[in-house]
Design a protein around this motif. Structure first.
Motif: not given
Length: 846
Positions: A339-367
């Motif tokens: 629908e517009d706007p959509p209804a949120v029928l289900q929402r699952e929010i687990p604990e997230k301990t890491q994310m992937v980000v860009c290095y300032p110069e080049e490449g990516v890493c997990r933090t």
């Protein structure tokens, strides 16, 4: 007749016998390869162009050998046969030529000039991304595409493509070990190859046109966009390489790496399993501005487990979407309505301990994540609404469910990074499905996780922790890993189920599992520790649990596996070649069209050649008025005609007249067969019901080549060709055809026996059941048995003489006593009766 003349005839005969033996060997090899081709076309195995080319070459060599040995037998009587052979060979070569490739064009194209019409030059992935940006008007980062013309320029430079083609064609790619070595070798070739100067300059110019300057570099996301990638049914999800946050100084090196990724083990295995020809896949590379994402993830515009379910699935995580698609961390899940706007029928929010980000110069890493973000949703309501709008817009435009990768920039803009068809999954797609409403008393070992691909499966646990483990992965095991990494995808062609400690339904491995129809339960903590290597388990993906042992109540009888090869380029190439190899058009040897010019396939040539070779062997004594080497009718009490051709030293003494007695036979293998043939009188055909009788009548009237009333000088005889140590028995008993070839002597290594059985008057179902009945009997006595449709081939070899004689007695017995059993094979009571009687009589015989 003078002694010298007789000796010349004997020498001539031995030369003919030698040619005849070689012809039989080449003919058997050709028929084995044809059966292998037919089996491959059924989709029961994966194969690549190496298989197609090698089998076409092997069968060509064998058929040519058949022709040459027939020429040796018949002294050039069938000259037109070789001409037909070369015509057929030419058609096979034409069918294996690669399809036309797109004409060469610019080596680099700006994304602003790319649309759906350029898929042959930029790959489907980048063609679709250009259309989203330039036609639909969605937010897509600016960039350029290094095209298929650039790939060809790089690969042909310094003869690189020729060397790769040579290595691919020389390798048995169906072997995982060979494929691993081939993959590593080719990647090293590409990574060490010289970059053509004109290509390097074109890439640098395109990068500068993005506004990059020494003081203001533009980091890039460089993504594979192979020709044929992301087309419907073959998502190639995660199989090719991408490089994130690439600096201007590293573009050329990253480009080489992505080209080399075409020959990564996962990518090569994926193409093999889907029948995609190596030569059809040019690697294009999309180079777009890197989005330093606040959050990222995947939108499925329909339920990925059942695309008829009109709900939208949004998976997201903090940082770059890489952690979502590689299945390495827990992710947020939002199920939305359309629908517009959509209804949120289900929402699952687990604990997230890491994310992937860009290095300032080049490449990516997990933090590591800390503070409130660990438990906070990675998307706002407005961002969810925007993603739902994008999903609805694109599904309406493409008129199919989609898999969309996206990222939210630091400034809050939602960017679309990729869009591909979402493979259809429904009840008909699963190979192994759960029966509902049935008890499941087994002990539950683990429960929870996410159903990434529906169904149920049972098998031994095989834990994979490193790449070396993949080389030992057995067929039919359940793959258990810590993370749902894309590099495990090559194993899904052999696994019956998938369990991972981490992962979600949005990852690349989950997509490939659904594509292969492999039940998958992901994100199940403790799976690696709890599931013991080699233990038998039942995976209930729908019920999100793992049970101890094999729970048959959850498993239906196994359906035929998904034929991923069907319709693929490799499958089409084999089918096109097989049209000139396997069909049999020459059936009746007495028909006017049974002649060389009517041979339209290799199978026709072998059929014609075998028939004529047998005639030449029988004609030798008559044409040369050489009675001591002529065929003789066996004088016996068995109410069938048996003819014996003494090839060299199979008789105790010379025989005059038409008949030979069994007491004058000294052929070791023939005597053993004869003991089995005559041990118990045949008690006549089994009683059949009305359906069995009608099946016989229908088969006889629809295939006159099987009708025993169609006369041929040789089809109504059972004939032995013998020497002291060799015997070839060709037998036709009604609708049943069987051959036995055996060589038995004092040297066990040279001893062998081969039994082939085909035919029957009943329908296909009954004939197949009789073939499996025979297989059960023969395997119980140590034979190696192959079944190809309604044909059975059994072998035993390498044993001492007495052991081989015992096995030939069994073959002789079965040749007589299994005819017409096909007509009762749907009656379990009758099958049980005959199984018991045959076993009892064979035991008594031995």
């Amino acid at each position: 007749m003078k002694a010298t003349e007789v000796e010349r005839l004997r020498i001539d005969f031995k030369a003919r016998y030698h040619n005849f033996q070689l012809l039989l060997t080449a003919n058997n090899r050709a028929l084995e390869i044809m059966a292998e081709i037919d089996e491959a076309l059924l989709g029961t195995r994966t194969f690549g162009m190496h298989f197609v080319r090698s089998r076409c070459t092997q069968v060509t060599t064998s058929v040519l050998a058949v022709i040459r040995h027939l020429d040796g037998l018949a002294q050039g009587s069938y000259a037109g046969l070789q001409e037909r052979f070369y015509e057929i060979q030419g058609r096979i070569r034409e069918s294996l030529e690669p399809g036309s490739r797109p004409e060469l064009g610019p080596m680099v194209l700006p994304l602003s000039g790319v649309g759906s019409g350029q898929a042959a030059h930029v790959g489907a992935k980048m063609a679709r991304l250009g259309e989203l940006r330039n036609r639909i008007g969605l937010n897509v980062p600016d960039g350029f595409v290094i095209t298929s013309s650039a790939c060809r320029r790089f690969m042909e430079h310094s003869g690189l493509q020729a060397e790769i083609d040579r290595q691919v064609q020389a390798t048995e790619t169906e072997s995982m070990d060979s494929l691993y070595n081939l993959s590593a070798g080719i990647q090293q070739l590409i990574l060490g190859a010289e970059m053509p100067k004109d290509l390097a300059e074109a890439i640098r110019d395109a990068y500068r046109n993005l506004g990059a300057t020494p003081g203001a570099p533009v980091p890039l996301a460089m993504r594979s966009s192979a020709l044929g990638e992301d087309i419907a049914g073959t998502s190639s999800a995660g199989q090719y390489r991408s490089e994130l946050n690439v600096s201007g100084d590293s573009i050329l090196e990253a480009y080489r790496g992505i080209l080399a990724g075409k020959y990564g083990l996962a990518a090569m295995r994926y193409r093999l399993q889907h029948g995609i020809r190596d030569e059809d896949v040019d690697m294009c590379v999309g180079c777009i501005r890197m989005v330093d994402a606040e959050a990222g993830g995947v939108v499925y515009t329909r339920n990925p487990l059942h695309t008829e379910d009109e709900t939208m699935f949004v998976s997201s995580a903090w940082g770059l979407p890489k952690s979502v698609v590689d299945g390495s961390t827990p992710v947020d899940l939002f199920v939305l309505s359309h629908e517009d706007p959509p209804a949120v029928l289900q929402r699952e929010i687990p604990e997230k301990t890491q994310m992937v980000v860009c290095y300032p110069e080049e490449g990516v890493c997990r933090t590591n994540l800390t503070g409130d973000r660990v438990r906070e949703p990675s998307l706002t309501e407005d961002q969810l609404h925007e993603l739902a709008r994008i999903g609805r817009t694109l599904e309406h435009h493409y008129r199919e469910p989609l898999d969309i990768e996206w990222a939210v920039g630091k400034e809050g803009t939602v960017y679309v990074l990729q869009c591909r068809p979402l493979p259809a999954v429904g009840p008909q797609h699963s190979v192994r499905v759960r029966k509902t409403g049935e008890p499941s008393p087994g002990r539950t070992l683990l429960s929870g996780g996410v159903t990434a691909s529906p169904g149920a499966a049972a098998g031994p646990v095989f834990r994979v922790e490193r790449d070396a483990d993949t080389l030992m992965f057995p067929e039919g095991a359940i793959l258990v890993t810590a993370q749902a990494l894309p590099r495990w995808a090559p194993l899904l062609g052999r696994a019956v189920g998938l369990v991972t400690g981490q992962g979600s339904m949005a990852g690349h491995l989950a997509s490939v599992a659904r594509e292969f129809g492999v039940p998958a339960l992901l994100g199940l903590p403790g799976a690696m520790a709890a599931l013991e290597e080699g233990s038998e388990i039942t995976l209930d993906a729908d019920g999100r649990r793992i049970l101890e042992g094999r729970e048959q109540a959850l498993l239906e009888s196994v359906s035929p596996p998904l034929n991923l090869m069907e319709g693929s380029p490799v499958h089409q190439a084999l089918r096109a070649a097989a049209r000139h190899i396997t069909p049999l058009n020459l059936l009746d040897p007495d028909a006017p069209e049974f002649r060389p010019l009517r041979c339209r396939t290799y199978h026709d040539i072998t059929r014609f050649s075998h028939e004529k070779a047998v005639q030449e062997m029988f004609r030798f004594g008559r044409d040369h008025r050489f009675p001591e080497r002529s065929s003789k009718q066996l004088f016996c009490d068995v109410p069938m005609q048996w003819w014996v051709l003494n090839l060299d030293d199979g008789f105790r003494e010379e025989v005059e007249g038409r008949y030979v007695g069994i007491d004058n036979i000294v052929s070791i293998p023939m005597l053993a067969l004869w003991q089995g043939i005559t041990a118990f009188p045949w008690k006549g055909p089994p009683a059949i019901d009305g359906r069995g009788f009608l099946s016989v009548m229908y088969r006889a009237t629809t295939n006159t080549a099987l009708n025993t009333g169609v006369r041929t000088r040789y089809s109504n005889r059972n004939y032995f060709m013998i020497s002291k140590h060799y015997c070839s028995l060709s037998s036709r008993l009604g609708f049943h055809f069987s051959t036995v070839e055996a060589l038995i002597g004092e040297r066990p290594r040279e001893n062998y026996a081969r039994f082939q059985f085909k035919g029957g008057a009943a329908d296909q179902k009954r004939r197949l059941k009789r073939i499996h009945f025979l297989r059960e009997m023969l395997e119980a006595y140590g034979f190696r048995v192959e079944i190809r449709e309604d044909s059975l081939i059994a072998r035993i070899e390498g044993y001492e003489m007495e052991h081989m004689k015992v096995n030939l007695k069994i073959l002789g017995y079965l040749t007589i006593h299994t005819r017409q059993l096909d007509m009762i094979m749907t009656n379990e009571e009758s099958v049980h009766f005959y199984r018991s009687r045959i076993r009892d009589e064979i035991d008594a015989l031995l």
